[in-house]
Motif scaffolding. Structure first.
Motif, short mmCIF file in Angstrom:
data_model
loop_
_atom_site.label_atom_id
_atom_site.label_comp_id
_atom_site.label_asym_id
_atom_site.label_seq_id
_atom_site.Cartn_x
_atom_site.Cartn_y
_atom_site.Cartn_z
N THR A 164 23.12 -45.39 -18.76
CA THR A 164 22.62 -44.01 -18.91
C THR A 164 23.18 -43.11 -17.81
O THR A 164 22.95 -41.89 -17.85
CB THR A 164 21.08 -43.98 -18.88
OG1 THR A 164 20.63 -44.80 -17.79
CG2 THR A 164 20.50 -44.50 -20.18
N GLY A 165 23.84 -43.68 -16.84
CA GLY A 165 24.62 -42.91 -15.86
C GLY A 165 23.90 -41.81 -15.11
O GLY A 165 24.55 -40.85 -14.67
N GLY A 166 22.58 -41.89 -14.99
CA GLY A 166 21.86 -40.88 -14.22
C GLY A 166 20.90 -40.04 -15.07
O GLY A 166 20.13 -39.25 -14.55
N SER A 167 20.94 -40.25 -16.39
CA SER A 167 20.11 -39.44 -17.29
C SER A 167 18.62 -39.68 -17.07
O SER A 167 17.81 -38.76 -17.20
CB SER A 167 20.44 -39.76 -18.75
OG SER A 167 21.78 -39.47 -19.02
N ALA A 205 17.12 -40.62 -14.18
CA ALA A 205 16.77 -39.92 -12.94
C ALA A 205 16.70 -38.42 -13.19
O ALA A 205 15.77 -37.75 -12.73
CB ALA A 205 17.78 -40.24 -11.84
N ALA A 206 17.65 -37.90 -13.94
CA ALA A 206 17.67 -36.46 -14.22
C ALA A 206 16.42 -36.05 -15.00
O ALA A 206 15.82 -35.02 -14.72
CB ALA A 206 18.92 -36.10 -15.02
N GLY A 234 17.49 -42.78 -6.73
CA GLY A 234 18.06 -43.74 -7.66
C GLY A 234 19.49 -44.07 -7.31
O GLY A 234 20.10 -43.43 -6.45
N VAL A 235 19.98 -45.10 -7.98
CA VAL A 235 21.37 -45.50 -7.84
C VAL A 235 21.99 -45.59 -9.23
O VAL A 235 21.37 -46.15 -10.14
CB VAL A 235 21.50 -46.85 -7.11
CG1 VAL A 235 22.90 -47.42 -7.27
CG2 VAL A 235 21.16 -46.70 -5.64
N VAL A 236 23.15 -44.96 -9.40
CA VAL A 236 23.91 -45.14 -10.63
C VAL A 236 24.95 -46.21 -10.34
O VAL A 236 25.93 -45.95 -9.64
CB VAL A 236 24.57 -43.82 -11.08
CG1 VAL A 236 25.36 -44.04 -12.36
CG2 VAL A 236 23.51 -42.75 -11.29
#
Lengths: 423, 423
Positions: free
Chosen positions: B283-286, B288-289, B304-306
């Motif tokens: 999800t590459g950060g989605s 967390a976003a 978070g960590v991607v």
């Protein structure tokens, strides 16, 4: 150029309970075959209003394409309305009725009267097979040499019927006298009014190709549309205008047509075999998400850290406590350390960082909501940029993401390496 | 019941290049205040056609609401078309002009003639402030006691103008004889057909309030709509139905009306003073976003960590190389280690992880595209969930994000702590 109006039927659209994606889909296909869409409409499941809308559309355009309202229920009234508008009655389409009966036999369900109703089409109209469902579509022609093409509203049924039924019929009836080609130039870093200022004279003077400006969050598209007797001739018309626009928008066009900003960034990175990692605070992962939306992004995108708390900024990115205390989390110093830190920790060529105040709280007089610091670290040094963004939390996060990607695109694309402003 | 038609302006819609979400949004708000939408239309950036559409709509309805075409460029023509349709000229709205000048001074950009044009409104019309942009909207009334309300096309600018300008004006002009109130129950973890099955009898029997099910990506809304002589009476009609629906959908309703899934998660975390960190791959950060889209999320969201590359999974999250080699990056073991690792490294109460194959490449027979592993780590242990999602890269990333948030909401909301399946 033949003209059409599209009528989508369904009360749920008028209640805002359904976003109509059929109309833009149909409009896109018509544009490809050189059919001009004058207007589109949505009406409720009301026989009178559907019929009135079809009549008035037929006064303006060569034909009407409807979608929706061909189902079995009592509030599926498009067929009846088309008959009213054209002053014809309906007849049973035997092949559709038999096909329908087979489906019910197979499924073991009992066929009801209201299913039978689906096999009716306006007398004398051309039936359109429904590959994915029971209700056939149809194309009825009027005494005034105009036409009404009706398709179901279920996208899965409508799309093949459009491609295999309506489009070929239109192409036979309106052999393409002119071909349309378009080209979209995607720009970043220029306000819509600035673009307009740079190309106003082209706006005014150009007829074919025509150009249009579309503003998005923090970026703009400039669209070139050409019509000609052949596709090649249309493309030939576009070329010089594209060349002139690229000259006037020099340094701001990151891509054309389907190319996105993240895609453009990955191309630049992969051409030079560089990798990137991102450290985000106020955008909370949106920049990483945008960069990973591109297929194959794993070649150049290594990873990221969402450093929402100061502890994470220190632990994961090596930001110095004294700078957090002295300058605050939203400061040029912290942005620089975040970018350098993520680059070092993840061992990439480029490190991008962002820290800002998205609101609704947390703003001060010196550091208002919308203040954002960006930093990009490379081996040669760190470059920073300050932004003051407007809007609510959602808007600020969205604009900060686009602005950061724009800054990144400029930087990784620029010929000369970063010179550390501090060194 | 007052009637309105909506006219969306923009050639890109007629070319199928833009899906119009403004019209359903406006229609939904109008339904809530008892305004009947007869029809909706989209027209191109053509002064004549916009004016004609407004005229014919005014023949049918009490008023017209337009969106789009108020920008600074030469193909923004809605204002001119409204003046044509009503037979009035335009005048400068001084406050808007001054506000616009301030914006340009602040941003350091130069104000151009075409920006000035945005401060024009039809003579005698009521200006509508634009909180998010430069172009004011307006409400012009006609000699026939009808009205045209015009708003920008940028959703960010249109939505507050609708809520703060147009809706209050309509409510003053058309005092409700019949009050409509709605309540949306947001569910996660139930298929639309399952919800149908559970409430089919209510569907059939209920007239007022009415209920409707709206399916979204991986979640559903159940909407209750009541009409009564007063707002209180309408609310009173909703209460028992809401109670019954909550009983039948027990454990799946995460919020009502404006409450989002991330908001519901933060409420649960903050009630129990827990913090969370996320480790994302596909999800590459989605995720967390989404979690940081909520105001005040910093109270419970730490960071978070991607971890896109295996190196980042090992370095930043302590995933064991042998498990990556043996089971692969998309596996239950790796998901468990990612969740436990992010929880430990960021020192939070809860750790959420996701690893999967978003495609378009990277799928195998054993691990097809769309395979996703989720894990949630708490002090008491780790819980995992396997998903097989359909769709393209974008769709898989969106569904994976919603599914992960749903899994998180269930877990942080459940009374009994996680028992490690392995222990």
């Amino acid at each position: 150029m033949p003209s059409v109006e599209i009528v989508a039927v369904g009360t749920e659209m008028l209640l805002g309970q359904l976003v109509d994606t059929n109309t833009p889909f149909i409009a896109g296909k018509l544009a490809e075959i050189g059919v001009d869409v004058f207007a589109t409409h949505a009406v409720g499941d009301n026989r009178q209003r559907i019929a009135d809308m079809i009549r008035s559309a037929l006064d303006r355009a060569d034909g009407v394409i409807t979608t929706g309202g061909l189902g079995p229920t009592v509030d599926d009234l498009t067929k009846e309305a088309v008959c009213d508008a054209l002053g014809v009655d309906a007849e049973v389409h035997e092949p559709s009725l038999r096909a329908m009966e087979e489906v019910f036999v197979k499924s073991g369900r009992q066929m009801r009267e209201n299913n039978r109703k689906q096999a009716l089409i306006p007398r004398g109209s051309v039936p359109l097979a429904n590959r994915e469902g029971t209700a056939p579509g149809f194309i009825a022609t009027t005494t005034r040499e105009k036409f009404v093409a009706s398709m179901p509203g279920v996208p899965r049924e409508m799309k093949p019927m459009l491609a295999e039924g309506v489009v070929p019929w239109l192409q036979r009836r309106f052999p393409l006298t002119e071909h349309i080609r378009t080209r979209s130039l995607h720009t970043i870093g220029l306000a819509e009014s600035e673009i307009d200022h740079r190309i106003a004279d082209l706006f005014a003077s150009l007829e074919n190709p025509k150009i249009a400006v579309l503003a998005h969050q923090f970026r703009c598209d400039v669209k070139i549309m050409a019509k000609a007797a052949s596709a090649d001739a249309a493309i030939a018309l576009i070329a010089p205008v594209e060349h002139e626009l690229l000259r006037r928008l020099d340094g701001h066009v990151y891509g054309v047509d389907d190319e996105t900003l993240p895609f453009a960034i990955h191309v630049l990175l992969q051409q030079t075999q560089r990798t990137i990692a991102v450290a985000e605070s106020c955008t909370g992962g949106s920049i990483a998400a945008a960069l990973t939306s591109v297929p194959g992004s794993s070649k150049s995108f290594t990873g990221g850290v969402v450093s929402y708390s100061n502890e994470v900024k220190m632990q994961q990115l090596g930001v110095k406590r004294e700078d957090l205390d002295r300058s605050g989390a939203v400061s040029e110093e912290v942005a620089e350390q975040m970018a350098a830190g993520i680059r070092k920790n993840l061992g990439t060529d480029v490190g991008l960082s962002i820290t800002g105040i998205a609101g609704p709280s947390g703003g001060t007089h010196e550091k208002p909501i919308g203040l954002v610091w960006l930093a990009i670290a490379e081996e040669s040094g760190v470059r920073t940029r300050r932004l003051q963004l407007a809007g609510n939390r959602e808007g600020i996060q969205a604009r900060a993401t686009t602005a950061a990607l724009g800054f990144l695109w400029e930087t990784v694309g620029s010929a000369e390496p970063i010179r550390n402003p501090k060194s």
